[in-house]
Design a protein around this motif. Sequence first.
Motif, PDB file in Angstrom:
ATOM      1  N   GLU A  78      38.159  33.850  42.695  1.00 14.66           N
ATOM      2  CA  GLU A  78      38.327  35.071  42.431  1.00 14.66           C
ATOM      3  C   GLU A  78      39.166  35.869  41.090  1.00 14.66           C
ATOM      4  O   GLU A  78      38.577  36.580  40.565  1.00 14.66           O
ATOM      5  CB  GLU A  78      39.155  35.778  43.711  1.00 14.66           C
ATOM      6  N   ARG A  79      40.155  34.908  40.950  1.00 13.79           N
ATOM      7  CA  ARG A  79      40.773  35.163  39.625  1.00 13.79           C
ATOM      8  C   ARG A  79      40.090  34.727  38.401  1.00 13.79           C
ATOM      9  O   ARG A  79      40.176  35.526  37.520  1.00 13.79           O
ATOM     10  CB  ARG A  79      42.182  34.402  39.693  1.00 13.79           C
TER      11      ARG A  79
ATOM     12  N   GLU B 186      37.992  26.854  46.969  1.00 14.57           N
ATOM     13  CA  GLU B 186      39.145  27.649  46.607  1.00 14.57           C
ATOM     14  C   GLU B 186      38.739  28.983  45.912  1.00 14.57           C
ATOM     15  O   GLU B 186      38.742  29.349  44.999  1.00 14.57           O
ATOM     16  CB  GLU B 186      39.578  26.613  45.490  1.00 14.57           C
ATOM     17  N   TRP B 187      38.833  29.780  47.094  1.00 13.23           N
ATOM     18  CA  TRP B 187      38.170  31.096  46.979  1.00 13.23           C
ATOM     19  C   TRP B 187      39.309  32.103  45.986  1.00 13.23           C
ATOM     20  O   TRP B 187      38.942  32.916  45.173  1.00 13.23           O
ATOM     21  CB  TRP B 187      37.998  31.910  48.265  1.00 13.23           C
ATOM     22  N   ASP B 188      40.677  31.770  46.173  1.00 14.30           N
ATOM     23  CA  ASP B 188      41.674  32.500  45.438  1.00 14.30           C
ATOM     24  C   ASP B 188      41.649  32.329  44.020  1.00 14.30           C
ATOM     25  O   ASP B 188      41.353  33.116  43.211  1.00 14.30           O
ATOM     26  CB  ASP B 188      42.894  32.185  45.843  1.00 14.30           C
TER      27      ASP B 188
END
Length: 463
Positions: free
Chosen positions: A139-140, A134-136
Motif C-alpha cells: 500500500e505504501r 505484506e499489504w501494508d
Amino acid sequence: MAAMELHSPMDDDEHPTFEFWRQTLKKSRLVVAPMVDQSELAWRILSRRHGADLCYTPMFHAPVFVRDASYRREALATCEEDRPLIVQFCANDPEILLKAAKYAEPHCDAIDLNLGCPQMIAKRGHYGAYLQEEWDLLERMVSLCAKELKVPITCKIRVFDDVDKTVQYAQMLEKAGCKLLTVHGRTREQKGPRTGIASWSHIKAVRDNIKIPMFANGNIQYLPDVKRCMEATGAQGVMSAEGNLYNPALYEGINPIVWEIADEYLQLVEQYPCPLSYIRGHIFKICHHALLVHTALRERFGNCKTVAGLRDLLSQLHEASKADMEAHSKDPSEFTKELPLPYWQCQPYVRPNPDREKSKTVGTKRHLEVVLDANQEPLSRRKLKKLRKNPNKSFLLKEKRYEKCECGNIKGGKCIWELCKSCCKKKTHENIADCLGHKLFCKNSEEKRKKKAPKERKIDDES
C-alpha cells in the motif's frame, strides 16, 4: 486480427478510472507480458508488427536501476514505434521504487510494480509474488508512486487459492492508487512442472469487484483463446508470455514458418542490438519443435556466437526440413499426430504432465553417479556437467580432515606455529615474529617502530 471482434462487458464504461486505458493505452487488448531477458526492444517491435497493442519492458531491479547508469541506458532503449509502453520494476522499498520510476517516467506511459514473479530468485531478493502477504508495504509503495509520479502506477499480481482473499488483495491495490491491474490466474506455487491451468474464475471475481481496467493473464496459446478469455473474465484485454515467445505472431492469428519469423527477428536485432543470450533464447523457443526433430542442429545453435551464424543455421534448418514439407503436402496427417501443426510452424509448447514418469535424461545422470564410485556421495549437477566436458578429470569428492589447535579451533594450514589464527596472534606478539600463513607481521612492525623512535625523540629535543 480484423477477422476477430473483441469486446468486453465493460467496454462502454465511462468511469474516470478508465480514462488512462481509453486515452493513453488506446484501449489496448492484446498485450505482451514483461519477461526477464526476453521482452527487449527488438522482440517488442516484432510482436507489435504482428498484432500486439501494448508491450511491457522486462522486469528491472529498482535498486540496480537507481545506482547503475549503464543499466538504465540499456533498460530504457526504445523508439517511436515502441508505444504505448509500460516499464516494470521489482522492488521492496517505496523510496527506491519511486527513485527508479522517476528515471523511467519520461520514456514510458506507465510504471508497473511486479507482484507476480514466483521464481526462487524473487524469494531470495524478497520481491515479486513473495510480497503478496505484506499489504501494508505494498500500500505504501503504490500510494507513494501514485502521488509523486507524472505517469500512472499499475500492478501485476498472482491469485491466492482463496477467491475472496484475491478480491480483497486487488481492492487494496486499487484503493492505494493502482490505475490498471493485471491478474495472472495462477498461484505463487504454480510454476515450472506444477504450472497447471490458470483460473479464469479468480480473474472474473476480481473484475466484478474493482472499478479500474484489468488485463487477464494465463492460458493464451492461440488467438481464439483471447476471445474466450475476455468473454469468461470480462477483462479489458489479455496478456501473453509463453504463448508469445513460441509464436510472436500469436495476436495476428497466424502460425508462421519458424525460420521465416526467426529471420525477421534477427533483422530487427541488427537494428536494435541486444545480448546474444537473449537472441539465442528467442531462436530456441521459436524453433523448439523443429529442433526436437533435427537434433543435430540443436547443439550448433547453442554454440553459435554471431547473428550471421544463427541466420546460416536457420537456412540449414530449412534445408533439413524440405523433405518433410514435401511429404506433408502429400499426406498432412503424417506430421500432426503428436502436434496440432507441422513442426516447422510456430505453435505452443505444452509442458509434460508433472505426474508422468521422469525422463530418461534424469536416469542418465544417476547412472553417471553410480559409475564414478559406489562408495562416494553423488556429484552435484555442476560437477556432472564439468565431468561430461572433461571425462578424464577426477571430480571425486575427497574427505577433508582438519587438525585442531590446542584451544579447539581449526589449525591454520600454513601457520609456522601450527596454531589457529587467534593463538598465532598471541604467539607472534610474544616472540616478535612473523607468520606468513596468517599474514601477521609483528617482527617487521617492531623494526619499523624502533627506526622511527630516535627521529621522534630528536624532534622533541629540538622543540
